[in-house]
Design a protein around this motif. Structure first.
Motif, PDB file in Angstrom:
ATOM      1  N   PHE A   1       0.618  -1.325  -0.428  1.00 44.09           N
ATOM      2  CA  PHE A   1      -0.134   0.030   0.267  1.00 44.09           C
ATOM      3  C   PHE A   1       0.995   1.131   0.222  1.00 44.09           C
ATOM      4  CE2 PHE A   1      -2.802   2.926   2.185  1.00 44.09           C
ATOM      5  CZ  PHE A   1      -3.949   3.518   1.250  1.00 44.09           C
ATOM      6  N   LEU A   2       1.435   1.048   0.635  1.00 44.94           N
ATOM      7  CA  LEU A   2       2.595   2.480   0.938  1.00 44.94           C
ATOM      8  C   LEU A   2       3.346   3.210  -0.187  1.00 44.94           C
ATOM      9  CD1 LEU A   2       4.137   2.470   4.708  1.00 44.94           C
ATOM     10  CD2 LEU A   2       2.741   3.599   3.582  1.00 44.94           C
TER      11      LEU A   2
ATOM     12  N   THR B   1      -0.144   3.399  -3.292  1.00 45.51           N
ATOM     13  CA  THR B   1      -1.101   4.591  -2.960  1.00 45.51           C
ATOM     14  C   THR B   1      -0.233   5.647  -2.552  1.00 45.51           C
ATOM     15  OG1 THR B   1      -1.754   3.088  -1.487  1.00 45.51           O
ATOM     16  CG2 THR B   1      -2.885   4.926  -1.722  1.00 45.51           C
ATOM     17  N   LEU B   2       1.378   5.494  -1.450  1.00 50.43           N
ATOM     18  CA  LEU B   2       1.927   7.442  -1.620  1.00 50.43           C
ATOM     19  C   LEU B   2       3.150   7.099  -1.683  1.00 50.43           C
ATOM     20  CD1 LEU B   2       0.834   6.715   1.957  1.00 50.43           C
ATOM     21  CD2 LEU B   2      -0.018   8.526   0.945  1.00 50.43           C
ATOM     22  N   GLY B   3       3.502   6.547  -2.749  1.00 50.28           N
ATOM     23  CA  GLY B   3       4.870   6.618  -3.612  1.00 50.28           C
ATOM     24  C   GLY B   3       5.833   6.311  -2.778  1.00 50.28           C
TER      25      GLY B   3
ATOM     26  N   ASN C   1     -10.983  -3.937  10.068  1.00 46.92           N
ATOM     27  CA  ASN C   1     -11.673  -2.847   8.424  1.00 46.92           C
ATOM     28  C   ASN C   1     -10.676  -2.687   7.458  1.00 46.92           C
ATOM     29  OD1 ASN C   1     -12.922  -1.939   7.222  1.00 46.92           O
ATOM     30  ND2 ASN C   1     -13.902   0.123   8.861  1.00 46.92           N
ATOM     31  N   PHE C   2      -9.204  -2.177   8.353  1.00 53.43           N
ATOM     32  CA  PHE C   2      -8.726  -1.164   6.888  1.00 53.43           C
ATOM     33  C   PHE C   2      -7.698  -2.814   6.136  1.00 53.43           C
ATOM     34  CE2 PHE C   2      -5.851   2.485   6.590  1.00 53.43           C
ATOM     35  CZ  PHE C   2      -4.645   1.843   6.279  1.00 53.43           C
TER      36      PHE C   2
ATOM     37  N   ARG D   1     -10.015  -3.656   3.343  1.00 53.24           N
ATOM     38  CA  ARG D   1      -9.921  -2.005   1.803  1.00 53.24           C
ATOM     39  C   ARG D   1      -8.989  -1.852   1.523  1.00 53.24           C
ATOM     40  NH1 ARG D   1     -14.286   1.324   2.929  1.00 53.24           N
ATOM     41  NH2 ARG D   1     -15.834   1.052   4.779  1.00 53.24           N
ATOM     42  N   MET D   2      -7.256  -1.833   2.534  1.00 55.76           N
ATOM     43  CA  MET D   2      -7.234  -1.797   1.506  1.00 55.76           C
ATOM     44  C   MET D   2      -6.357  -3.670   1.033  1.00 55.76           C
ATOM     45  SD  MET D   2      -3.170  -1.278   4.154  1.00 55.76           S
ATOM     46  CE  MET D   2      -3.329  -3.026   4.567  1.00 55.76           C
TER      47      MET D   2
ATOM     48  N   ALA E   1      -8.494  -2.741  -2.736  1.00 58.28           N
ATOM     49  CA  ALA E   1      -7.751  -1.134  -2.911  1.00 58.28           C
ATOM     50  C   ALA E   1      -6.902  -1.758  -4.240  1.00 58.28           C
ATOM     51  CB  ALA E   1      -7.658  -0.227  -1.850  1.00 58.28           C
TER      52      ALA E   1
END
Lengths: 225, 225
Positions: free
Chosen positions: B88-89, B92-94, B114-115, B118-119, B122
């Motif tokens: 994810f990092l 999504t956050l480059g 939940n996180f 969802r992650m 995504a």
DNA sequence: AATAAAATTTAGTCTAGCCTAAATTTTAGA
DNA sequence: TCTAAAATTTAGGCTAGACTAAATTTTATT
């Protein structure tokens, strides 16, 4: 050298900040109930924070507590994390605005400056979170809040909702459903002097709604100029 | 009722899992150095984990420790969090692949189910993280790993890089620069029996590179069939 | 101003998870 | 097989941050 600012300390500072915003000094009991901790535990922590080097709070027995400049910076850092995270969770992971609080409360203590910076950039450096709360700037300044409680409006006044300072997920879901969310324009159709109820016309909604003061005190608006 | 699985316990379980994967039982000293904790502290924690209800590890004095089924599930949960977060990092956050480890090490303990869900959604439910490590499935099963160390290849063998199991950010940056990243095809041009050095032709790179065993033991590949 | 109630602080404990030093067990080499 | 070195465990302590119970101070009411 400055002592470590633990997660627990961050929580104390955050809540002291929020209590300082409203009334003056934060009381031991208010802090205890917000932190879900015994009052005696709060006293102990406040003494520690006041004696830390540098001091993070100013504390006089039986008179509550205030943040020092250092304490305020630390508090604003946490609050910035929290509000950026809430925004991120909604925008990037599709959370609804009633779900984000708990998650952000845990994450706010562990993300790095790098994470904060990347997240802010990815969101376009937002100034408000999903509830409309102002996000402290990167250099830890809290922007001025121009809003007033919806409860203070009277018949025929028109205003724009700026923030919904409610925690209760059920209330948040309800307000979302009836369109009471930031940036929406409302007009007061009636004020009841008996219970303080407001009858509102909400932009984009068919029928008017009636809200009591328990709700209208948690919604903040800016009046039409 | 099962006792709480603290962040500290999660760290122990995660590292026991990784040590169990390679050699058999995890030793007190190996754990201590991985966790940056004194060996005596490890002994204390292992006794606690072995006596918890339900037991999370099987521990016999002086003979190292293994995870129970329960312990393994808890470990895989943390590892899934970690690897999804790294992905994810980056996506999504480059973040670059050498920056994600520290951040994920902190976040892995605090995100909710939940996180996680969802992650994963995504990201399209990825099966590998940015280093090519396999991500345990949502029902906590670790997929089989078919790869072998690059160090075990010899001249004229061709293979595809599957994972780079290195922590050192400087090494990761270097490998990225020379194109040694997952899903890239390589061919061994030479093996030196004196030092074990491999001369490699890397898909998409102009000149060959030479890597020592300190590096080739951390890179895992699947041979051409 | 007296006193009851509420708020706060003090005093003394507890737990998790770490530590060091010393004792013990295992392992490896002569 | 003996012994030195390495690995591990035991024993005893420490700290942060919580708790309860009791003491004290402040506030509110008569």
């Amino acid at each position: 050298m400055p002592e470590a600012i633990t997660q627990s300390i961050q929580d104390y500072l955050k809540h002291i900040y929020e209590l300082n915003e409203h009334g003056g000094a934060a009381s031991t009991n208010d802090l205890a109930s917000r932190l879900s901790v015994a009052p005696a535990s709060v006293t102990g922590m406040l003494q520690k924070l006041a004696n830390s080097q540098p001091p993070l709070v100013i504390y006089k027995k039986h008179q509550g507590v205030r943040l020092t400049k250092n304490g305020e910076k630390a508090a604003l850092e946490v609050i910035r994390h929290h509000r950026l995270l809430e925004t991120f969770l909604v925008k990037t992971l599709g959370y609804s605005w009633d779900e984000v609080h708990c998650e952000a409360d845990k994450l706010e203590h562990v993300i790095s400056e790098n994470f904060e910076t990347r997240m802010a950039a990815a969101l376009g450096n937002p100034t408000r979170d999903p509830h409309g709360e102002l996000i402290p700037t990167a250099d830890l300044v809290m922007p001025a809040d121009e809003s007033c409680p919806l409860a203070s409006l009277r018949a025929d006044e028109t205003a724009t909702i700026r923030r919904v300072s409610a925690d209760d997920p059920a209330l948040l879901r309800h307000l979302h459903k009836i369109g009471v969310v930031p940036e929406v324009k409302i007009t007061v159709k009636n004020y009841s002097e008996f219970d303080g109820n407001l009858t509102l016309q909400v932009e984009g909604q068919k029928s008017n709604i009636v809200l009591g003061t328990a709700v209208t005190n948690q919604v903040f608006v800016e009046k039409e100029n």
